[in-house]
Each structure stands twice: as structure tokens, then as C-alpha cells.
Motif scaffolding. Structure first.
Motif, PDB file in Angstrom:
ATOM      1  N   ALA A 242      39.021  32.762  39.458  1.00  0.00           N
ATOM      2  CA  ALA A 242      40.277  33.337  38.972  1.00  0.00           C
ATOM      3  C   ALA A 242      40.197  34.858  38.963  1.00  0.00           C
ATOM      4  CB  ALA A 242      40.598  32.805  37.579  1.00  0.00           C
ATOM      5  N   ALA A 243      39.026  35.388  38.569  1.00  0.00           N
ATOM      6  CA  ALA A 243      38.857  36.842  38.558  1.00  0.00           C
ATOM      7  C   ALA A 243      38.864  37.414  39.967  1.00  0.00           C
ATOM      8  CB  ALA A 243      37.548  37.219  37.854  1.00  0.00           C
ATOM      9  N   GLU A 244      38.384  36.629  40.938  1.00  0.00           N
ATOM     10  CA  GLU A 244      38.309  37.124  42.313  1.00  0.00           C
ATOM     11  C   GLU A 244      39.638  37.032  43.051  1.00  0.00           C
ATOM     12  OE1 GLU A 244      35.264  34.747  44.051  1.00  0.00           O
ATOM     13  OE2 GLU A 244      33.644  36.062  43.417  1.00  0.00           O
ATOM     14  N   GLY A 245      40.347  35.886  42.886  1.00  0.00           N
ATOM     15  CA  GLY A 245      41.536  35.670  43.714  1.00  0.00           C
ATOM     16  C   GLY A 245      42.768  35.207  42.992  1.00  0.00           C
ATOM     17  N   GLY A 246      42.728  35.113  41.665  1.00  0.00           N
ATOM     18  CA  GLY A 246      43.901  34.647  40.934  1.00  0.00           C
ATOM     19  C   GLY A 246      43.728  33.209  40.467  1.00  0.00           C
ATOM     20  N   TRP A 247      44.566  32.829  39.511  1.00  0.00           N
ATOM     21  CA  TRP A 247      44.427  31.517  38.869  1.00  0.00           C
ATOM     22  C   TRP A 247      44.878  30.363  39.753  1.00  0.00           C
ATOM     23  CZ3 TRP A 247      42.044  31.127  34.155  1.00  0.00           C
ATOM     24  CH2 TRP A 247      41.833  32.330  33.478  1.00  0.00           C
ATOM     25  N   VAL A 436      41.246  40.759  34.442  1.00  0.00           N
ATOM     26  CA  VAL A 436      41.570  41.054  35.845  1.00  0.00           C
ATOM     27  C   VAL A 436      42.999  40.616  36.152  1.00  0.00           C
ATOM     28  CG1 VAL A 436      41.082  40.343  38.219  1.00  0.00           C
ATOM     29  CG2 VAL A 436      39.218  41.055  36.730  1.00  0.00           C
ATOM     30  N   SER A 437      43.391  39.444  35.667  1.00  0.00           N
ATOM     31  CA  SER A 437      44.758  38.975  35.893  1.00  0.00           C
ATOM     32  C   SER A 437      45.769  39.910  35.244  1.00  0.00           C
ATOM     33  CB  SER A 437      44.922  37.556  35.336  1.00  0.00           C
ATOM     34  OG  SER A 437      44.061  36.655  35.997  1.00  0.00           O
ATOM     35  N   ALA A 438      45.480  40.352  34.009  1.00  0.00           N
ATOM     36  CA  ALA A 438      46.379  41.283  33.325  1.00  0.00           C
ATOM     37  C   ALA A 438      46.447  42.611  34.073  1.00  0.00           C
ATOM     38  CB  ALA A 438      45.902  41.503  31.891  1.00  0.00           C
ATOM     39  N   HIS A 439      45.322  43.056  34.598  1.00  0.00           N
ATOM     40  CA  HIS A 439      45.303  44.296  35.378  1.00  0.00           C
ATOM     41  C   HIS A 439      46.173  44.184  36.623  1.00  0.00           C
ATOM     42  CE1 HIS A 439      43.611  46.465  38.875  1.00  0.00           C
ATOM     43  NE2 HIS A 439      43.511  47.495  38.039  1.00  0.00           N
ATOM     44  N   ASP A 440      46.021  43.077  37.351  1.00  0.00           N
ATOM     45  CA  ASP A 440      46.784  42.899  38.583  1.00  0.00           C
ATOM     46  C   ASP A 440      48.279  42.839  38.301  1.00  0.00           C
ATOM     47  OD1 ASP A 440      44.384  42.882  39.888  1.00  0.00           O
ATOM     48  OD2 ASP A 440      44.308  40.715  40.172  1.00  0.00           O
ATOM     49  N   ALA A 441      48.654  42.142  37.228  1.00  0.00           N
ATOM     50  CA  ALA A 441      50.074  42.027  36.890  1.00  0.00           C
ATOM     51  C   ALA A 441      50.652  43.375  36.479  1.00  0.00           C
ATOM     52  CB  ALA A 441      50.260  41.008  35.765  1.00  0.00           C
TER      53      ALA A 441
END
Length: 483
Positions: A242-247, A436-441
Motif C-alpha cells: 500500500a505504501a509503494e503503490g496504493g491501497w 504515504v497515502s495521505a501524502h499522495d492525496a
């Protein structure tokens, strides 16, 4: 032959016994110090190894020809094996003897470090890192369990557990500093070779300083071992993916589904097993469950915070790797200073106020970081948060360790130690994936700095969860029986 009067003989025997007792106590103190030094050094080394290679990754990429996808597994191969096998390693110590399993794990970790330092291909290095993780999963629970069984109840055990908690929490920061120093002054291979003399010394000295724990008659719960090992490994793998490519990318959803199914099946199997790998009665204690949850949330917040704070210090403030590592030293200083107070405060006040204070400090530091700006400086934006987070971590980590191991039967110290360390490993993977997900969003369509502020906001949610847990999970009056 001259006869010694009865009264004189009695006085002589009493004096000899007293001298022998004093000598034994002195030897015990010296032996206890050496035992604690060895066990704490091992714990520090195992935690450090999860982060020490981070700073060296660019050098490893150029040295061995790693691609982007493969490079992340230099870290993940170790984390996955370590986190997935912890419960099995803890149970092995309960049944076979903690010292024996501990030394086996340290030996495997040391040999794998040597092999990894000599790696000539990417596959060679990844296999060595996975072997390091297997050794760490055997040695980690044993180190904590041996501390609990080596030191008697009272001040000596309190100090020993405090030292253990300190090195476990400070290890991630120490790894960043040490990785920067070794990579800058030597090469990336040095971050692996440094484990070899340390591990060899631990293996050689442990039989002299640490007694073997009593072995518990029984057998391995194979069904429980499979479900907990596979479920834990897949859960950690899911967070890594999930950290590498998303959930929703690739195998991530499938890994989570299978992990949840296996971990849901695990308590059913354990409830029916004669000798479960993790006795469910360990989770009947409200304070222990609260301590485990606090450890999970703390590591989730801290691991993700250190990752993005490293990027902010280097990418926005323009620090080099070595200066970045030393910039985190105040975290360790504050952590040690705060943790020293816990053994005195816990018997008097119980865990609730200590956990609450620690959670408030961490929350304040994380909220502060959400205000990061391009024009910020180290003094105005970094120093305050890392001091607050270090102090909060010292309070929470030491208190959580004390509470989790309180009133545990001797035959279950390995399982409890493994459970506590599983929370730490799973929390680190969970925190990084969420941040990481929060950062990408937050950075989508805006800027990298907005993404970092989004990551710190997600970290603040974890620390807010710590505060809620501290207020609700612990009894109001834990008292002296919890220390």
C-alpha cells in the motif's frame, strides 16, 4: 588436633556464609549489568537494522544495480520476515529455552549480516536481509523475555525494562544517524558489517552472563503457528504494498483479505488448542490490551513521522544525510530523559496519567509539524516537535512495556514479548502506508510541501488515537500491582 569451641565454629560458619552471600550478590550485580548490556545491545541492533539501510539506499542502488521496485525490498525483506515470525519465535523460546533460541537467532542474524555485506547481486542481498529478519524474530522476543526472567521483581527489573524500552524506541533514530555516518565515511556495506562484531560478542558472552530460562513441557501449535505467521506476514506485506503503490494496486487487496481471514481464524484455533502459541488469556487483561494498542499507535505515528520529516529536512531545508541524522539526536535525548521518570511514577500513579501525558506530548509535536512551511528553519519547525515527540515516546514506550509484562506467568513471557514487538513491527508498516497515502492525496494537484503537511496530519490522527486509548483503556487506579 586443636578443638575449636562450638560457639567459635558457629561464628566462623556464620561469617563465611555472610561473606559468601555478599560475594554472590556482588557477582549477581556485575552479572546482571553484563546481562542487561548484552540483551539491550541486541534489541538496539535489531531495531536499528530496520532503518540503518535507509540512508544507504542510493549507494546500494548504484553499487548493485537495483531497480526502483527492488530497492525498497532491501528494507521490506527484513521487516516482513521479522514481523511475520515474531509470535513463532516467542513461543519457541517458551518451549525450548529463551537463551538457546536467543543465541540461535543472534547467530543467524550475525551470519546473515556478514553474507549481506559481501553481496554481489541484488538477489544475494535480499536473501541475506530476509535471513536477518528470521534471526531477529528469534532473538527479539528472547531478549525481552530474558530480561523479565533474569531480574527479580523490584527496582532492578524496573530499571532493566526501562532500558529495554528506551533502546527499542530510540533504535529508529539511532539507525538514521549511524547509517549516515557509516555510509559517508565508509560504504553501504559497513551498515551490515557493523553487526558482525556486535553479534559475535553477544553470542560469546551470553552463556557467561545470562541464565537459561526453565523450559516448558509441550509441543508447537502447528495450526496456530501457520495462521499467525502467514496472517502477520501478509498483513505487513499488504501495508508495504500500500505504501509503494496504493491501497488498491496489484496484490494489495488480496493480501489484506487473506490476512484478515487467517487472523480471524487464529483465535478460533487458539481457543481449542491445548497449548496455544499465544494464550488468549493474555488479552483478558484490560490494561495489557491498552498497552499493546498504545505501542501500535505510537510506532505508527513515529515511523511515518521520521520518514517524512527526513524528506522535509533534506528536500526543503537542504540538509545532507549526515546532518539530517544528527538533527534527530534531540529526540533520543528527550526520550531517555522522560523514560527515566517512569519507573518511579508508575507504582505511585498507575499507567493512565503517564500514558495520557505521553500521548499529549506526541500529539502536540505532530500538530506542530502540520504547520511546516518553505521558510521554516530547524529551530522553529523541527527542534520543538522532535523534543516533544521524544519525551512522549519515552513515557509511553516504557509504561507500555511495564504494563504488558506485568503479572505474566513465567512460561508465557516469550509469547507476551513477541506480541508486544509484533505491535511495534505492524505499527511501523501501518503508519508508513497511511502517511504515504495521505501524502499522495494531499499533494495531488498542489505541491510536495502540501503532501508532507497531509502526512503529518494523518500522523496527528494516530497520536489522537493514543490519547483516546490512554483515557479509556486503562483503569483509573492501577496502583502498585501494575509496576
Amino acid at each position: 588436633m586443636t578443638r575449636i569451641p562450638h560457639r567459635a565454629r558457629t561464628r566462623k560458619r556464620t561469617a563465611s556464609a555472610s561473606a559468601a552471600g555478599t560475594e554472590g550478590r556482588d557477582d549477581g550485580v556485575r552479572g546482571g549489568r553484563l546481562a542487561l548490556a548484552l540483551l539491550a545491545t541486541c534489541q538496539l541492533t535489531l531495531v536499528v537494522d530496520a532503518s540503518i539501510v535507509n540512508v544507504a539506499l542510493p549507494s546500494i542502488r548504484s553499487g548493485l544495480g537495483f531497480g526502483d521496485a527492488g530497492l525498497s525490498w532491501v528494507v521490506n525483506a527484513y521487516t516482513l520476515a521479522f514481523g511475520g515470525l515474531l509470535l513463532l519465535g516467542g513461543r519457541a523460546g517458551d518451549l525450548l529455552g529463551h537463551r538457546r533460541v536467543f543465541m540461535t537467532g543472534v547467530g543467524m542474524f550475525t551470519i546473515a549480516s556478514l553474507v549481506g555485506g559481501l553481496a554481489a547481486t541484488p538477489g544475494w542481498l535480499l536473501a541475506a536481509r530476509a535471513a536477518q529478519g528470521v534471526g531477529a524474530a528469534l532473538a527479539g522476543p528472547g531478549a525481552l523475555a530474558l530480561i523479565a526472567t533474569t531480574f527479580e521483581d523490584g527496582p532492578r527489573r524496573s530499571r532493566a525494562l526501562a532500558v529495554s524500552a528506551i533502546v527499542g524506541s530510540a533504535g529508529m533514530v539511532v539507525g538514521l544517524v549511524l547509517g549516515g555516518v557509516l555510509t559517508a565515511w565508509a560504504s553501504w556495506r559497513a551498515v551490515l558489517f557493523v553487526n558482525v562484531p556486535v553479534g559475535a560478542a553477544i553470542v560469546l558472552l551470553t552463556p557467561r552472563a545470562v541464565r537459561e530460562s526453565p523450559r516448558r513441557e509441550g509441543r508447537f501449535d502447528l495450526a496456530g503457528a501457520f495462521t499467525c505467521t502467514a496472517g502477520s506476514a501478509l498483513l505487513v506485506y499488504g501495508f508495504i504494498r500500500a505504501a509503494e503503490g496504493g491501497w488498491s494496486a496489484g496484490r494489495t487487496p488480496g493480501a489484506f483479505v487473506v490476512a484478515v481471514l487467517l487472523l480471524a481464524l487464529f483465535p478460533v484455533i487458539e481457543a481449542r488448542a491445548r497449548q496455544p502459541i499465544m494464550p488468549l488469556r493474555l488479552l483478558h487483561d484490560r490494561d495489557r490490551v491498552g498497552a499493546l494498542l498504545m505501542r501500535l499507535l505510537l510506532t505508527a505515528a513515529m515511523g511515518g513521522m521520521l520518514f517524512f520529516l527526513t524528506l522535509y529536512v533534506q528536500g526543503v531545508l537542504g540538509y545532507g544525510p549526515l546532518a539530517t541524522g544528527f538533527g534527530f539526536l534531540p529526540t533520543t535525548i528527550a526520550l531517555i530523559a522522560a523514560s527515566r521518570a517512569v519507573p518511579r511514577l508508575l507504582p505511585r500513579y498507575g499507567p493512565r496519567p503517564i500514558m495520557t501525558a505521553g500521548a499529549l506530548l506526541c500529539l502536540t509535536g505532530m500538530v506542530w509539524l502540520t504547520q511546516a512551511a518553505q521558510a521554516s528553519s530547524y529551530v522553529t519547525m523541527i527542534l520543538g516537535p522532535v523534543l516533544l515527540f521524544g519525551a512522549g515516546t519515552g513515557l509511553v514506550s516504557v509504561a507500555a512495556t511495564f504494563v504488558a509484562l506485568a503479572s505474566v506467568p513465567p512460561g508465557e513471557t516469550g509469547a507476551t514479548s513477541a506480541l508486544l514487538q509484533s505491535m511495534q513491527q505492524t505499527g511501523g508498516s501501518l503508519g508508513l502506508a497511511v502517511l504515504v497515502s495521505a501524502h499522495d492525496a494531499a499533494s495531488r494537484g498542489t505541491s510536495e510541501l502540501d503532501g508532507m503537511r497531509g502526512a503529518f496530519t494523518a500522523g496527528a490522527v494516530f497520536t489522537a488515537g493514543m490519547l483516546v486509548t490512554a483515557l479509556l483503556a486503562f483503569r483509573r487506579s492501577a496502583g502498585r500491582e501494575r509496576a
